[in-house]
Design a protein around this motif. Structure first.
Motif, mmCIF file in Angstrom:
data_model
loop_
_atom_site.group_PDB
_atom_site.id
_atom_site.type_symbol
_atom_site.label_atom_id
_atom_site.label_comp_id
_atom_site.label_asym_id
_atom_site.label_seq_id
_atom_site.Cartn_x
_atom_site.Cartn_y
_atom_site.Cartn_z
ATOM 1 N N HIS A 1 45.771 47.451 37.657
ATOM 2 C CA HIS A 1 44.521 48.910 37.989
ATOM 3 C C HIS A 1 44.586 49.879 37.982
ATOM 4 O O HIS A 1 44.204 50.813 38.311
ATOM 5 C CB HIS A 1 43.581 48.290 38.812
ATOM 6 C CG HIS A 1 44.991 47.205 40.228
ATOM 7 N ND1 HIS A 1 45.748 47.054 40.595
ATOM 8 C CD2 HIS A 1 45.492 48.603 41.276
ATOM 9 C CE1 HIS A 1 46.399 46.656 41.237
ATOM 10 N NE2 HIS A 1 46.145 47.282 41.903
ATOM 11 N N PRO B 1 46.319 50.747 33.585
ATOM 12 C CA PRO B 1 45.564 50.187 32.721
ATOM 13 C C PRO B 1 46.006 50.507 31.165
ATOM 14 O O PRO B 1 45.013 49.812 30.359
ATOM 15 C CB PRO B 1 43.682 50.890 33.107
ATOM 16 C CG PRO B 1 44.284 51.902 33.210
ATOM 17 C CD PRO B 1 45.505 51.467 34.439
ATOM 18 N N THR C 1 34.075 43.781 36.968
ATOM 19 C CA THR C 1 35.081 44.915 36.681
ATOM 20 C C THR C 1 36.496 44.380 36.911
ATOM 21 O O THR C 1 36.308 43.940 38.427
ATOM 22 C CB THR C 1 34.575 45.569 37.698
ATOM 23 O OG1 THR C 1 32.828 46.433 36.992
ATOM 24 C CG2 THR C 1 35.221 47.271 37.605
ATOM 25 N N LEU C 2 37.507 45.119 36.471
ATOM 26 C CA LEU C 2 38.724 44.714 37.021
ATOM 27 C C LEU C 2 39.192 45.970 37.107
ATOM 28 O O LEU C 2 40.074 46.645 37.794
ATOM 29 C CB LEU C 2 39.266 44.136 35.667
ATOM 30 C CG LEU C 2 40.856 43.948 36.577
ATOM 31 C CD1 LEU C 2 41.607 43.145 37.791
ATOM 32 C CD2 LEU C 2 41.474 42.873 35.169
ATOM 33 N N TRP C 3 39.849 46.894 35.916
ATOM 34 C CA TRP C 3 39.962 47.722 35.548
ATOM 35 C C TRP C 3 39.939 49.490 35.834
ATOM 36 O O TRP C 3 40.867 50.300 36.091
ATOM 37 C CB TRP C 3 41.464 48.557 34.314
ATOM 38 C CG TRP C 3 41.754 47.715 34.055
ATOM 39 C CD1 TRP C 3 42.885 46.859 34.982
ATOM 40 C CD2 TRP C 3 41.973 46.604 33.008
ATOM 41 N NE1 TRP C 3 43.401 45.813 34.677
ATOM 42 C CE2 TRP C 3 43.208 45.461 32.985
ATOM 43 C CE3 TRP C 3 41.711 46.755 31.792
ATOM 44 C CZ2 TRP C 3 43.692 44.702 32.294
ATOM 45 C CZ3 TRP C 3 41.831 45.886 30.897
ATOM 46 C CH2 TRP C 3 42.772 45.018 31.319
ATOM 47 N N GLY C 4 38.489 49.375 35.967
ATOM 48 C CA GLY C 4 37.696 50.898 36.220
ATOM 49 C C GLY C 4 37.248 51.951 34.922
ATOM 50 O O GLY C 4 38.259 51.260 33.984
ATOM 51 N N PRO D 1 42.075 47.977 45.187
ATOM 52 C CA PRO D 1 40.646 48.219 44.821
ATOM 53 C C PRO D 1 39.799 46.160 44.877
ATOM 54 O O PRO D 1 38.532 45.610 44.805
ATOM 55 C CB PRO D 1 40.458 48.084 43.394
ATOM 56 C CG PRO D 1 41.707 47.943 42.457
ATOM 57 C CD PRO D 1 42.827 48.445 44.077
#
Length: 426
Positions: free
Chosen positions: A133, A136, A200-203, A320
């Motif tokens: 995160h 990425p 969602t993980l990395w935005g 996050p």
């Protein structure tokens, strides 16, 4: 008189789906193996007798989603034994921590030095499970080497039992579906299951979603997958999971199940009681129950930041993955029971089903005479207890499972992990 057994666990409810046992039994251990499971075993035959009356004895629990590559994966990696044997869990599967580049370290410093049985799903990415995160761009197609990862997995199948990939809006907005295609190819060539992160993980990149719709990701990824591959985070609170933005379970999920794909809860910081209720009501019952604890959603008391760690990596207000302060696999079991599943439905999710997922039904997930004595003993609390998810939704559980102790190859470990949650009465 020489004793026949080293240890006798006496008078508990024993549940072993693999052998069809569910009832009051005694379990005898000798030389680190299961020596007998019977309705009555004479205490005089054992050097040590432990009463487990009122408790539940299960095959050693298997956590299908851990993050235990400590230090190498930054704050994500927790101490393997804190997550494992000290939490009543005998086998933990790290999901995507090691890569083909870092696997030797995982073997040397995690597998070989832990009391817990540590396995892994190898990352499809060269960098493995670093704190993606924050970085990425390391997870682009240029960061995947299919041939090198296949060679690494094939050479280490004693500990590598699958491949880990990510299908989430941040990656799709940057690179489309190519990384997932590469991960699926690695899994196909190695003949191992592919465990796919949804939600969602990395935005998103600064340029936005670039025309990608999170609700379409799952229907584009499923055709890439084969029987036995695993869809993770079905109850995620983030976009891109099983429940779309209209609050409906995606139409393709049932077809995926019919195709032989499996579902892993991957509880962690993604889990939502609200969305779990929708999916369960639609008939989506997970096959396995990964806890998905890591250093961003599990508070380790008095754990200092490793030397040289950037300050923002330990910023508890803005990271996050905020979630449970304390957590465990047995707490995840209690969550599923609070949602209406029975104990008899949940036990296979942490025993027989994960053993099948990792291709180790001949060694894991069963209390069978002659096998290594991996055994979990649980307290079964009754009352009214508050459980909460990461949206701060709360449910009342009338039954709470907590680990008492476990045996790993016959060696006893009390459930003294500092991350184990404390029961909160309603």
């Amino acid at each position: 008189m020489e004793k026949k057994y080293d240890l006798l666990i006496q008078g508990s409810r024993v549940i072993c789906p693999a052998s069809g046992i569910d009832g009051i039994r005694d379990v005898a251990i000798s030389d680190g193996k299961i020596a007998a499971v019977a309705e009555t075993i004479l205490p005089s035959a054992a050097a040590k007798v432990t009463s487990a009356a009122g408790q539940i004895v299960l095959p050693g629990l298997i956590d299908t989603h851990g993050h235990i590559y400590q230090y190498v994966t930054g704050r994500f990696g927790l101490d393997p034994d804190m997550v494992g044997v000290r939490s009543g869990v005998t086998t933990v599967i790290d999901q995507g921590g090691p890569s083909c580049m870092t696997l030797p370290g995982f073997r040397k410093f995690i597998v070989e030095q832990s009391e817990t049985d540590c396995l892994a799903f190898l990352s499809a990415y060269l960098v493995g499970g670093l704190e993606g995160h924050f970085y990425p761009n390391l997870y682009s197609p240029d960061g995947v080497d299919i041939d090198a990862t296949v060679r690494s997995a094939n050479a280490n199948k004693d500990i590598i039992r699958g491949i880990k990939g990510h299908a989430e809006i941040g990656g799709f907005a940057r690179w489309g579906i190519r990384v997932m295609e590469m991960a699926a190819e690695i899994a196909r060539q190695t003949e191992l299951p592919l465990y796919v992160h949804f939600g969602t993980l990395w935005g998103l990149p600064e340029s936005g979603a670039n025309g990608e719709d999170a609700d379409t990701i799952i229907e584009r990824v499923i055709p890439l997958l084969k029987e036995g591959d695993v869809l993770a985070h079905p109850f995620t609170r983030h976009p891109g999971g099983f429940v779309n933005r209209e609050g409906e379970v995606h139409h393709i999920i049932q077809r995926a199940l019919d195709k032989g794909l499996k579902v892993d809860v991957g509880h962690g910081s993604h889990f939502s009681y609200r969305l779990a209720r929708k999916a369960l009501d639609a008939g989506v019952v997970p096959h396995t129950l990964g806890a998905d604890m890591h250093g961003y959603n599990t508070t380790v008391p008095e754990k200092p930041a490793p030397a040289g760690t950037p300050e923002e990596h330990y910023d508890d207000e803005n990271h996050p993955f905020k979630g449970q302060a304390r957590f465990s696999l047995t707490q995840a079991m209690s969550s599923m029971m609070a949602l209406g599943l029975s104990l008899e439905q949940v036990v296979p999710m942490v025993t027989t089903a994960p053993a099948k997922m990792i291709g180790k039904t001949d060694t894991h997930g069963a209390l069978i005479v002659g096998r290594k004595a991996d055994v979990t003993v649980l307290n079964d609390l009754r009352g009214r207890f508050v459980l909460r998810d990461n949206e701060d939704n709360r449910v009342i559980a009338e039954r709470l499972l907590q680990p008492a102790f476990c045996l790993r190859a016959g060696k006893r470990f009390d459930a003294d992990s500092p991350i184990l949650p404390v029961a909160v009465a309603a």
